[in-house]
Write an enzyme that holds these catalytic residues in place. Structure first.
Site, PDB file in Angstrom:
ATOM      1  N   ASP A  16      34.490  52.789  43.776  1.00 35.89           N
ATOM      2  CA  ASP A  16      33.052  52.646  44.007  1.00 35.89           C
ATOM      3  C   ASP A  16      32.456  53.962  44.495  1.00 35.89           C
ATOM      4  O   ASP A  16      33.127  54.735  45.183  1.00 35.89           O
ATOM      5  CB  ASP A  16      32.821  51.532  45.045  1.00 35.89           C
ATOM      6  CG  ASP A  16      31.408  50.990  44.990  1.00 35.89           C
ATOM      7  OD1 ASP A  16      30.629  51.399  44.103  1.00 35.89           O
ATOM      8  OD2 ASP A  16      31.075  50.152  45.845  1.00 35.89           O
ATOM      9  N   ARG A  20      26.360  57.245  43.452  1.00 38.41           N
ATOM     10  CA  ARG A  20      25.842  57.925  44.646  1.00 38.41           C
ATOM     11  C   ARG A  20      26.341  59.364  44.715  1.00 38.41           C
ATOM     12  O   ARG A  20      25.618  60.276  45.093  1.00 38.41           O
ATOM     13  CB  ARG A  20      26.265  57.157  45.911  1.00 38.41           C
ATOM     14  CG  ARG A  20      25.316  56.019  46.254  1.00 38.41           C
ATOM     15  CD  ARG A  20      25.940  55.083  47.248  1.00 38.41           C
ATOM     16  NE  ARG A  20      26.955  54.238  46.622  1.00 38.41           N
ATOM     17  CZ  ARG A  20      27.843  53.516  47.286  1.00 38.41           C
ATOM     18  NH1 ARG A  20      27.868  53.562  48.594  1.00 38.41           N
ATOM     19  NH2 ARG A  20      28.693  52.753  46.640  1.00 38.41           N
ATOM     20  N   HIS A  33      30.686  59.116  36.913  1.00 39.87           N
ATOM     21  CA  HIS A  33      31.760  58.365  36.240  1.00 39.87           C
ATOM     22  C   HIS A  33      32.764  59.328  35.598  1.00 39.87           C
ATOM     23  O   HIS A  33      33.971  59.091  35.621  1.00 39.87           O
ATOM     24  CB  HIS A  33      31.183  57.429  35.179  1.00 39.87           C
ATOM     25  CG  HIS A  33      30.270  56.367  35.729  1.00 39.87           C
ATOM     26  ND1 HIS A  33      30.587  55.638  36.851  1.00 39.87           N
ATOM     27  CD2 HIS A  33      29.043  55.915  35.329  1.00 39.87           C
ATOM     28  CE1 HIS A  33      29.601  54.784  37.108  1.00 39.87           C
ATOM     29  NE2 HIS A  33      28.652  54.931  36.209  1.00 39.87           N
ATOM     30  N   TRP A  65      27.384  44.565  33.118  1.00 40.08           N
ATOM     31  CA  TRP A  65      26.552  44.484  31.903  1.00 40.08           C
ATOM     32  C   TRP A  65      25.067  44.528  32.265  1.00 40.08           C
ATOM     33  O   TRP A  65      24.225  44.858  31.429  1.00 40.08           O
ATOM     34  CB  TRP A  65      26.825  43.190  31.138  1.00 40.08           C
ATOM     35  CG  TRP A  65      28.184  43.116  30.523  1.00 40.08           C
ATOM     36  CD1 TRP A  65      29.215  42.317  30.934  1.00 40.08           C
ATOM     37  CD2 TRP A  65      28.690  43.839  29.381  1.00 40.08           C
ATOM     38  NE1 TRP A  65      30.324  42.511  30.135  1.00 40.08           N
ATOM     39  CE2 TRP A  65      30.025  43.435  29.178  1.00 40.08           C
ATOM     40  CE3 TRP A  65      28.143  44.804  28.528  1.00 40.08           C
ATOM     41  CZ2 TRP A  65      30.822  43.950  28.148  1.00 40.08           C
ATOM     42  CZ3 TRP A  65      28.938  45.314  27.504  1.00 40.08           C
ATOM     43  CH2 TRP A  65      30.257  44.888  27.327  1.00 40.08           C
ATOM     44  N   LEU A 127      55.580  52.541  35.777  1.00 38.26           N
ATOM     45  CA  LEU A 127      54.438  51.924  36.472  1.00 38.26           C
ATOM     46  C   LEU A 127      53.593  51.150  35.457  1.00 38.26           C
ATOM     47  O   LEU A 127      53.422  51.598  34.326  1.00 38.26           O
ATOM     48  CB  LEU A 127      53.595  53.027  37.123  1.00 38.26           C
ATOM     49  CG  LEU A 127      52.327  52.595  37.875  1.00 38.26           C
ATOM     50  CD1 LEU A 127      52.115  53.487  39.096  1.00 38.26           C
ATOM     51  CD2 LEU A 127      51.069  52.664  37.010  1.00 38.26           C
ATOM     52  N   ARG A 184      39.090  49.902  48.709  1.00 34.80           N
ATOM     53  CA  ARG A 184      37.726  50.054  48.184  1.00 34.80           C
ATOM     54  C   ARG A 184      37.118  51.317  48.769  1.00 34.80           C
ATOM     55  O   ARG A 184      37.142  51.528  49.982  1.00 34.80           O
ATOM     56  CB  ARG A 184      36.845  48.845  48.518  1.00 34.80           C
ATOM     57  CG  ARG A 184      35.455  49.011  47.881  1.00 34.80           C
ATOM     58  CD  ARG A 184      34.619  47.771  47.898  1.00 34.80           C
ATOM     59  NE  ARG A 184      33.434  47.956  47.062  1.00 34.80           N
ATOM     60  CZ  ARG A 184      32.738  46.988  46.503  1.00 34.80           C
ATOM     61  NH1 ARG A 184      33.108  45.738  46.673  1.00 34.80           N
ATOM     62  NH2 ARG A 184      31.680  47.251  45.769  1.00 34.80           N
ATOM     63  N   LEU A 191      34.810  42.176  48.383  1.00 34.19           N
ATOM     64  CA  LEU A 191      35.732  42.072  47.243  1.00 34.19           C
ATOM     65  C   LEU A 191      35.020  42.063  45.889  1.00 34.19           C
ATOM     66  O   LEU A 191      35.644  42.325  44.858  1.00 34.19           O
ATOM     67  CB  LEU A 191      36.568  40.795  47.366  1.00 34.19           C
ATOM     68  CG  LEU A 191      37.975  40.953  47.913  1.00 34.19           C
ATOM     69  CD1 LEU A 191      38.704  39.620  47.930  1.00 34.19           C
ATOM     70  CD2 LEU A 191      38.786  41.955  47.087  1.00 34.19           C
ATOM     71  N   SER A 192      33.731  41.713  45.889  1.00 36.24           N
ATOM     72  CA  SER A 192      32.952  41.736  44.641  1.00 36.24           C
ATOM     73  C   SER A 192      33.659  41.070  43.457  1.00 36.24           C
ATOM     74  O   SER A 192      33.766  41.661  42.380  1.00 36.24           O
ATOM     75  CB  SER A 192      32.585  43.175  44.270  1.00 36.24           C
ATOM     76  OG  SER A 192      31.799  43.753  45.270  1.00 36.24           O
TER      77      SER A 192
END
Ligand code: FPP
Length: 239
Positions: A16, A20, A33, A65, A127, A184, A191-192
């Site tokens: 997250d 910002r 991003h 979305w 992994l 987070r 937790l969204s």
């Protein structure tokens, strides 16, 4: 080298703060991003180095979305481009990619790219990287309940046989151990709609650091915080 002591087997991250981070520099959100992809690379490297076996990244939620079409398209493109570009390196590092989320709403092209990366990396044993794309925990649970109800209706399972294992084995994360540590970034403490069932006994680590600034050192810091926790799973510490 990593110490074998108390390394979380499964780390899940809510990445997250990209928007910002970009806005703070007067740049477009997508720039954040793009920088976030670098942090994905760092997290993967640090996870392998620490001996983590499963890494789950929340890359796109069903709620995403609702963002402007321009950002949604750019994010999808970035996801596809990154996984395809990184495929040879992922194979080299022994990383197996698995997508969790509802694929039907994605374009044919995105679905094809995701299927391709899963196939190309299917033999990785170091992994497992779970990418949560068009994922939400409530929709995962709803789909799970529908499938179990259909099986009960068809007579292949009796209602009294339905246990926690039945549910776990119908989730996108079937055969994947629950996350030991959920991280987070960006100072948000929620937790969204992420791994609600699977997070029953997870440890949480919240940091103010924005995802594009989350480097290998920050990943190590999260692991060290986890190593200081005492997990009791509802029992007493001397049991
Ligand atoms: C949250 O920041 C981040 C996202 C919604 C997308 C995460 C995607 C990536 C890091 C790119 C690619 C990922 C992979 C796995 C290759 P935000 O936009 O919600 O930031 P904000 O809260 O500051 O607005």
């Amino acid at each position: 080298m990593h110490s074998e002591r108390n390394i979380p087997r499964h780390v899940a991250i809510i990445m997250d703060g990209n928007g910002r981070w970009a806005q703070a520099q007067g740049k477009e959100r997508i720039y954040g991003h793009m920088q976030g992809v670098e942090s994905v690379r760092s997290a993967l490297k640090a996870a392998v180095r620490n001996g983590v076996r499963y890494l789950t990244l929340y890359a796109f939620s069903t709620e995403n979305w609702g963002r402007p079409a321009e950002e949604v398209n750019a994010l999808m493109e970035l996801l596809c481009d990154s996984v395809i570009r990184e495929s040879p390196e992922l194979q080299k590092q022994g990383v197996r990619v698995r997508i969790i989320g509802e694929r039907s709403r994605m374009s044919e092209k995105v679905q094809a790219h995701l299927a391709r990366i899963e196939k190309e990396t299917s033999t990785g044993e170091q992994l497992t990287l779970l990418l949560a794309i068009n994922y939400s925990s409530r929709s995962e649970l709803t789909a799970t309940m529908r499938r179990i109800a259909a099986e009960a209706k068809a007579g292949t399972i009796a209602p009294e046989e339905i246990g926690e294992q039945t549910i776990a084995q119908h989730l996108y994360t079937a055969d994947i151990p629950d996350p030991d540590l959920i991280v987070r970034t960006s100072g948000e403490c929620r937790l969204s709609n992420f791994l609600l069932w699977q997070a029953a006994y997870s440890e949480f680590y919240f940091t103010e650091v924005l995802w594009p600034d989350f480097n290998e050192e920050e990943f190590d810091r999260a692991i060290q915080a986890y190593q200081r926790r005492a997990r009791r799973f509802g029992k007493l510490s001397d049991q």
